[in-house]
Design a protein around this motif. Structure first.
Motif, PDB file in Angstrom:
ATOM      1  N   CYS A 176      -4.500   4.700   0.806  1.00  0.00           N
ATOM      2  CA  CYS A 176      -4.578   3.581  -0.150  1.00  0.00           C
ATOM      3  C   CYS A 176      -5.613   2.969   0.359  1.00  0.00           C
ATOM      4  CB  CYS A 176      -3.404   2.884   1.090  1.00  0.00           C
ATOM      5  SG  CYS A 176      -2.004   2.853   0.527  1.00  0.00           S
ATOM      6  N   GLU A 180      -7.551  -6.256   0.830  1.00  0.00           N
ATOM      7  CA  GLU A 180      -6.771  -7.643   1.179  1.00  0.00           C
ATOM      8  C   GLU A 180      -7.393  -8.452   2.336  1.00  0.00           C
ATOM      9  OE1 GLU A 180      -3.680  -5.682   3.456  1.00  0.00           O
ATOM     10  OE2 GLU A 180      -2.245  -5.529   1.737  1.00  0.00           O
ATOM     11  N   ARG A 218      -3.030  -4.068  -2.806  1.00  0.00           N
ATOM     12  CA  ARG A 218      -3.930  -3.101  -2.427  1.00  0.00           C
ATOM     13  C   ARG A 218      -2.872  -1.519  -3.277  1.00  0.00           C
ATOM     14  NH1 ARG A 218      -0.170  -1.039   3.529  1.00  0.00           N
ATOM     15  NH2 ARG A 218      -2.085  -3.099   3.480  1.00  0.00           N
ATOM     16  N   SER A 253      -7.356  -0.823  -0.104  1.00  0.00           N
ATOM     17  CA  SER A 253      -7.176  -2.255   0.351  1.00  0.00           C
ATOM     18  C   SER A 253      -8.205  -3.564   0.389  1.00  0.00           C
ATOM     19  CB  SER A 253      -6.519  -2.117   1.601  1.00  0.00           C
ATOM     20  OG  SER A 253      -5.974  -3.540   1.691  1.00  0.00           O
TER      21      SER A 253
END
Length: 193
Positions: free
Chosen positions: A91, A95, A25, A93
């Motif tokens: 952000c 993930e 991230r 991300s």
């Protein structure tokens, strides 16, 4: 005279390109005053290991309150006019994604001026022109990223077509060779002793 010196700093635009690894991230922040405007535009321009061209994007406002969330999007835009001063963190991300993603993003901001109504027409026109120029630059960077994505797709397709044609030629020669051998065996004279 002071307004002319501050004019170049009123419209702020930053362009970035980042690599977001799988499971990673990247976060950035902007400190905004009341009535400041900020816009973030982003686009995923590439992915490794056959991953999809998408990224998760979210924004956390002052007081750690989530303001915006976008999951698995290839591109997007988020804008805010800050109701109160504070830090806005945005952000990217990866993930839950697979492979490394290349993300291009632009951050635009206009600082609020209380004396904007008293601004000279020339100053207002210069600000409008600067804003229009920034929009043209953003569109150009968007087109560069899209061209890169389409070029990569075309090159990958071209490679697949080339290898499939080679496999077909090998199979064709193999079948022809087998046919010749099989037909020859029909016309062979068998000797009986």
């Amino acid at each position: 005279m002071l307004r002319w010196l501050l004019l170049p700093f009123l419209a702020v635009a930053l362009a970035h390109r980042i690599e977001v690894e799988q499971g990673d991230r990247h976060c950035y922040f902007e400190d905004l005053q009341a009535q400041d405007r900020m816009t973030v535009t982003y686009e995923v321009g590439g992915s490794t290991q056959g991953g999809s061209l998408d990224i998760d994007f979210f924004v956390v406002g002052p007081g750690k309150v989530q303001v915006y969330k976008s999951l698995s999007e290839a591109q997007g835009t988020w804008s805010v006019t800050a109701p109160s001063p504070g830090r806005y963190t945005y952000c990217f991300s990866n993930e839950v994604g697979n492979g490394r993603k290349t993300v291009s993003f632009n951050v635009h901001g206009v600082m609020h001026i209380d004396e904007e109504e008293q601004m000279a027409p020339v100053e207002r026109e210069i600000r409008n022109l600067a804003s229009g120029l920034q929009m043209v630059k953003d569109e150009q960077s968007y087109l560069v990223v899209r061209e890169r994505v389409h070029r990569n797709t075309c090159e990958a397709t071209n490679s697949r077509v080339k290898w499939w044609a080679i496999v077909q030629i090998i199979l064709l020669f193999g079948v022809c060779g087998w046919n010749v051998h099989y037909l020859k065996s029909w016309f062979e004279v068998k000797r009986i002793l």
